[in-house]
Design a protein around this motif. Structure first.
Motif: not given
Length: 101
Positions: A20-25, A93-101
């Motif tokens: 996923f293009p999301i940071n590990i933190f 924020e990560a959940r929001w970004r994941m939904e955009m993928l």
């Protein structure tokens, strides 16, 4: 002025999970972060899956980027699998970004 902990978290946010293009933190892969005396940092983390092809590379990258933070004099990264990672560990924020993928 940022504390050492804040600087370490900023460094961790530069490490992206390859799946996923999301940071590990923000993904919630960092289970424990301790700033110990003398600038030593202990990171306990996991990956999204035990069969992750970069299981060795990500902890090495974590040690490298955290080790470059001014004031850090040593880094210990422990890779754990219990508890298993789940999407519930992600921040908003990560959940929001994941939904955009």
């Amino acid at each position: 002025m940022d504390t050492l902990r804040e600087k370490v978290i900023a460094a961790l946010r530069t490490v992206l999970d390859p799946e996923f293009p999301i940071n590990i933190f923000d993904l919630g892969l960092v289970y424990r972060l301790e700033i110990l005396p003398l600038g030593l940092v202990s990171v306990q983390m996991t990956l999204t899956a035990p069969a992750c092809p970069v299981a060795q590379a990500i902890p090495e990258e974590v040690a490298e980027v955290v080790g470059r933070v001014p004031g850090v004099n040593g880094v210990d990264v422990e890779l754990v699998w219990d508890p298993p990672w789940s999407r519930e560990r992600m921040n908003e924020e990560a959940r929001w970004r994941m939904e955009m993928l």
